[in-house]
Design a protein around this motif. Structure first.
Motif, mmCIF file in Angstrom:
data_model
loop_
_atom_site.group_PDB
_atom_site.id
_atom_site.type_symbol
_atom_site.label_atom_id
_atom_site.label_comp_id
_atom_site.label_asym_id
_atom_site.label_seq_id
_atom_site.Cartn_x
_atom_site.Cartn_y
_atom_site.Cartn_z
ATOM 1 N N UNK A 1 5.549 44.387 -21.127
ATOM 2 C CA UNK A 1 5.917 44.071 -22.509
ATOM 3 C C UNK A 1 5.372 42.716 -22.939
ATOM 4 N N UNK A 2 5.186 41.835 -21.971
ATOM 5 C CA UNK A 2 4.657 40.501 -22.252
ATOM 6 C C UNK A 2 3.138 40.428 -22.159
ATOM 7 N N UNK A 3 2.501 41.546 -21.778
ATOM 8 C CA UNK A 3 1.048 41.563 -21.662
ATOM 9 C C UNK A 3 0.553 41.060 -20.321
ATOM 10 N N UNK A 4 1.376 41.182 -19.277
ATOM 11 C CA UNK A 4 1.005 40.735 -17.930
ATOM 12 C C UNK A 4 1.130 41.894 -16.957
ATOM 13 N N UNK A 5 0.362 41.829 -15.869
ATOM 14 C CA UNK A 5 0.433 42.844 -14.820
ATOM 15 C C UNK A 5 0.327 42.159 -13.465
ATOM 16 N N UNK A 6 1.374 42.318 -12.633
ATOM 17 C CA UNK A 6 1.418 41.748 -11.290
ATOM 18 C C UNK A 6 0.955 42.789 -10.289
ATOM 19 N N UNK A 7 0.186 42.372 -9.296
ATOM 20 C CA UNK A 7 -0.155 43.264 -8.186
ATOM 21 C C UNK A 7 -0.561 42.451 -6.969
ATOM 22 N N UNK A 8 -0.432 43.104 -5.816
ATOM 23 C CA UNK A 8 -0.794 42.510 -4.538
ATOM 24 C C UNK A 8 -2.266 42.796 -4.287
ATOM 25 N N UNK A 9 -3.041 41.771 -3.970
ATOM 26 C CA UNK A 9 -4.481 41.935 -3.819
ATOM 27 C C UNK A 9 -4.959 41.164 -2.591
ATOM 28 N N UNK A 10 -5.961 41.709 -1.923
ATOM 29 C CA UNK A 10 -6.550 41.047 -0.764
ATOM 30 C C UNK A 10 -7.741 40.221 -1.235
ATOM 31 N N UNK A 11 -7.720 38.928 -0.915
ATOM 32 C CA UNK A 11 -8.798 38.019 -1.300
ATOM 33 C C UNK A 11 -9.241 37.193 -0.102
ATOM 34 N N UNK A 12 -10.461 36.695 -0.195
ATOM 35 C CA UNK A 12 -10.996 35.837 0.858
ATOM 36 C C UNK A 12 -10.332 34.465 0.770
ATOM 37 N N UNK A 13 -9.974 33.919 1.918
ATOM 38 C CA UNK A 13 -9.381 32.576 1.980
ATOM 39 C C UNK A 13 -10.415 31.542 1.564
ATOM 40 N N UNK A 14 -9.946 30.490 0.943
ATOM 41 C CA UNK A 14 -10.866 29.441 0.516
ATOM 42 C C UNK A 14 -11.348 28.590 1.702
ATOM 43 N N UNK A 15 -10.539 28.479 2.745
ATOM 44 C CA UNK A 15 -10.891 27.598 3.851
ATOM 45 C C UNK A 15 -11.648 28.291 4.980
ATOM 46 N N UNK A 16 -11.542 29.624 5.082
ATOM 47 C CA UNK A 16 -12.203 30.318 6.186
ATOM 48 C C UNK A 16 -12.775 31.648 5.697
ATOM 49 N N UNK A 17 -13.286 32.419 6.634
ATOM 50 C CA UNK A 17 -13.891 33.701 6.314
ATOM 51 C C UNK A 17 -12.871 34.841 6.341
ATOM 52 N N UNK A 18 -11.606 34.524 6.626
ATOM 53 C CA UNK A 18 -10.546 35.519 6.727
ATOM 54 C C UNK A 18 -10.107 35.973 5.337
ATOM 55 N N UNK A 19 -9.377 37.103 5.302
ATOM 56 C CA UNK A 19 -8.816 37.594 4.047
ATOM 57 C C UNK A 19 -7.298 37.523 4.113
ATOM 58 N N UNK A 20 -6.691 37.284 2.949
ATOM 59 C CA UNK A 20 -5.242 37.204 2.851
ATOM 60 C C UNK A 20 -4.779 37.946 1.608
ATOM 61 N N UNK A 21 -3.510 38.327 1.619
ATOM 62 C CA UNK A 21 -2.925 38.973 0.455
ATOM 63 C C UNK A 21 -2.358 37.917 -0.476
#
Length: 167
Positions: A131-151
């Motif tokens: 209703x506020x024009x937002x959408x939350x979701x869990x996403x896997x992204x690459x960490x800024x400090x290493x080559x690993x991925x995090x949610x």
């Protein structure tokens, strides 16, 4: 006779008018990212998310509502993570004897935790955030400090439909 009812302004070319209406795309804001700040991470899922209110949501959602959603997510993580850690330790101890099959319970519990987080976020989206024009979701992204991925929790801005524009 087909153009009898049409209103035509001779000063404006019809190609320019149709091009302007087709090319109009609302500006999409960049997604807001809420990263994990917990002490432990199992298969990319952190034990706690940051409850500080991000500046990108200012004037979009109340800080109390944001904090309530983050608290719900953190409550699920605080219940699930100790169980996941116990199974992880048991799986690591028995890994040599079972040829890695003892890690399956940890993988399944992690998947179940992600599923419950997605259910909470979907309920929050339906209840308030869409209703506020937002959408939350869990996403896997690459960490800024290493080559690993995090949610991470991503908060996307949904473009609002223009009700004043004709079909």
């Amino acid at each position: 006779m087909a153009n009898f009812d049409a209103i035509i302004d001779e000063n404006i070319e019809t190609e320019d008018v149709s091009r302007v209406s087709e090319d109009y795309v609302p500006v999409q804001k960049e997604s807001v990212v809420v990263r994990g700040i917990g002490h432990m991470t199992i298969f990319g899922l952190n034990s706690k998310f940051d409850p500080t209110f991000p500046q990108g949501l200012h004037a979009k959602v109340a800080p109390e509502e944001f904090k309530a959603t983050i608290d719900r997510v953190n409550r699920v993580l605080s219940k699930a993570m100790p169980i996941n850690i116990r199974w992880m330790l048991c799986g690591c101890i028995c890994c040599c004897c079972t040829l890695g099959m003892s890690m399956w319970p940890v993988v399944c519990l992690n998947k179940r935790t992600k599923h419950s987080l997605n259910k909470i976020l979907d309920a929050e989206n339906c209840h308030l955030y869409h209703k506020l024009g937002l959408h939350w979701h869990l996403n896997k992204q690459k960490c800024s400090s290493s080559n690993m991925k995090e949610y991470v929790l991503l908060i996307d801005f949904i473009p609002m439909t223009n009700i004043l524009r004709p079909d």
